[in-house]
Design a protein around this motif. Structure first.
Motif, short mmCIF file in Angstrom:
data_model
loop_
_atom_site.label_atom_id
_atom_site.label_comp_id
_atom_site.label_asym_id
_atom_site.label_seq_id
_atom_site.Cartn_x
_atom_site.Cartn_y
_atom_site.Cartn_z
N ALA A 1 0.84 -1.20 0.00
CA ALA A 1 0.00 0.00 0.00
C ALA A 1 0.87 1.25 0.00
O ALA A 1 0.58 2.23 -0.70
CB ALA A 1 -0.93 -0.01 1.21
N CYS A 2 1.94 1.25 0.78
CA CYS A 2 2.81 2.42 0.85
C CYS A 2 3.49 2.70 -0.48
O CYS A 2 3.79 3.85 -0.81
CB CYS A 2 3.86 2.21 1.94
N ALA A 3 3.72 1.65 -1.26
CA ALA A 3 4.33 1.85 -2.58
C ALA A 3 3.41 2.60 -3.53
O ALA A 3 3.86 3.07 -4.58
CB ALA A 3 4.72 0.50 -3.19
N GLN A 4 2.13 2.76 -3.15
CA GLN A 4 1.17 3.48 -3.99
C GLN A 4 0.98 4.94 -3.54
O GLN A 4 0.11 5.64 -4.07
CB GLN A 4 -0.18 2.76 -3.98
N ILE A 5 1.76 5.38 -2.57
CA ILE A 5 1.66 6.77 -2.14
C ILE A 5 1.81 7.70 -3.34
O ILE A 5 2.73 7.56 -4.15
CB ILE A 5 2.76 7.09 -1.08
N GLY A 6 0.90 8.67 -3.46
CA GLY A 6 0.95 9.60 -4.57
C GLY A 6 0.09 9.21 -5.75
O GLY A 6 -0.16 10.03 -6.64
N VAL A 7 -0.41 7.95 -5.78
CA VAL A 7 -1.33 7.54 -6.85
C VAL A 7 -2.70 8.17 -6.60
O VAL A 7 -3.14 8.31 -5.46
CB VAL A 7 -1.43 5.99 -6.89
N TRP A 8 -3.38 8.56 -7.66
CA TRP A 8 -4.66 9.23 -7.51
C TRP A 8 -5.71 8.37 -6.83
O TRP A 8 -5.78 7.15 -7.05
CB TRP A 8 -5.23 9.61 -8.89
N TYR A 9 -6.55 9.01 -5.99
CA TYR A 9 -7.82 8.41 -5.62
C TYR A 9 -8.71 8.50 -6.86
O TYR A 9 -8.78 9.54 -7.52
CB TYR A 9 -8.50 9.18 -4.48
#
Length: 293
Positions: A59-67
């Motif tokens: 999940a942390c690797a997706q930081i910055g990905v859009w909601y």
């Protein structure tokens, strides 16, 4: 309790029950993608099972990905273009152009990466009610008993509308609402916080030939140990029946419990510990499980 599982093909249902916008004092601005180091997203407390730590890392690797509303609910786990939320069309108007996750899409992806299986393919309500749970925590318990990887949920009267992944230290990672990106937030207790659920640590890829198998424990408050002996340090407690992966088994200390005597112990790779076969459903020596070298 009965649990509702939502199939990946039920796109219409998912679109109606995916995470709506979470009320906030002011809508967060869309941030530029953050680096993991700057985000503070990580396992922030000890005690979590390896599968839970892997879910946090995914999940942390997706930081910055859009909601993106309804994002992450494609045939396979992973970011997808979203839809306009009929309950908030103004804020979500750009979601069909944004490839990302809604709250349950992120949780689905994180645990699919951690386990190798699409075990949380559904909306936030079905994830909170998952049959893969090993423990549940009420809203009144706060964050005290929680471990990294636990799923926190919000909603009233069983109508769960938001879900996030606990990091420890009062922090969580979430896909919060349209116009924001996957982010680290403070846990929001109070309001309609509904509680948390812990995903069974034994959930994971099925072992290959000669690599053991998946079994179920029985009993309550059963401990694993660092060595195949009750005198070795305790490693993990199963509060109730739990699905576990067993890599191998061996003859070691003889144990008598529940009116049963057995010297067979099984190694649980997801817990890095041993459990007497007395508390594994099956024969005294498990079929199909190799002997530990």
């Amino acid at each position: 309790m009965r649990h509702i599982t939502v199939a990946a093909t039920a796109a219409g249902f998912l679109a109606l029950t995916a995470c709506p916008a979470v009320p906030s004092a002011a809508a967060a601005r869309a941030a530029s993608p953050a680096t993991l180091a700057d985000s503070g997203c990580a396992v922030l407390a000890p005690g979590a099972a390896p599968v839970a730590e892997r879910a946090v890392q995914a999940a942390c690797a997706q930081i910055g990905v859009w909601y993106s509303w309804s994002g992450g609910h494609g045939p396979q786990p992973g970011p997808t273009y979203g839809k306009v939320d009929p309950n908030d069309p103004g804020r979500s108007s750009h979601d069909p152009e944004r490839r990302g996750f809604d709250c349950s899409g992120l949780v689905r992806y994180a645990y699919a990466q951690a386990t190798g299986q699409d075990i949380l393919n559904g909306n936030s309500r079905s994830q909170f009610g998952t049959s893969h749970a090993s423990a549940r925590f009420g809203a009144d318990q706060g964050t005290g008993p929680l471990l990294p990887g636990d799923l926190l949920a919000w909603g009233r009267s069983g109508r769960i509308h938001h879900i996030a992944i606990y990091l420890g230290a009062g922090k969580m990672v979430e896909a919060r609402e349209s116009g924001t990106r996957v982010q680290v937030s403070n846990v929001r207790l109070g309001g309609d916080y509904a509680g948390a659920v812990r995903i069974a640590a034994g959930t994971g890829p099925e072992p290959g030939p000669g690599q053991g198998g998946t079994f179920s424990t029985w009993g309550t408050n059963v401990w694993t140990h660092t060595e195949p002996s009750t005198t070795s340090p305790r490693a993990h407690k199963f509060t109730g029946p739990t699905s576990v992966r067993i890599a191998c088994q061996k003859h070691a200390q003889t144990v008598t419990s529940e009116g049963i005597t057995n010297d067979a112990w099984s190694y649980l790779p997801d817990h890095r510990g041993w459990i007497t076969n007395i508390y594994i459903k099956g024969p005294a020596w498990l079929d199909g499980v190799p002997t530990c070298s």
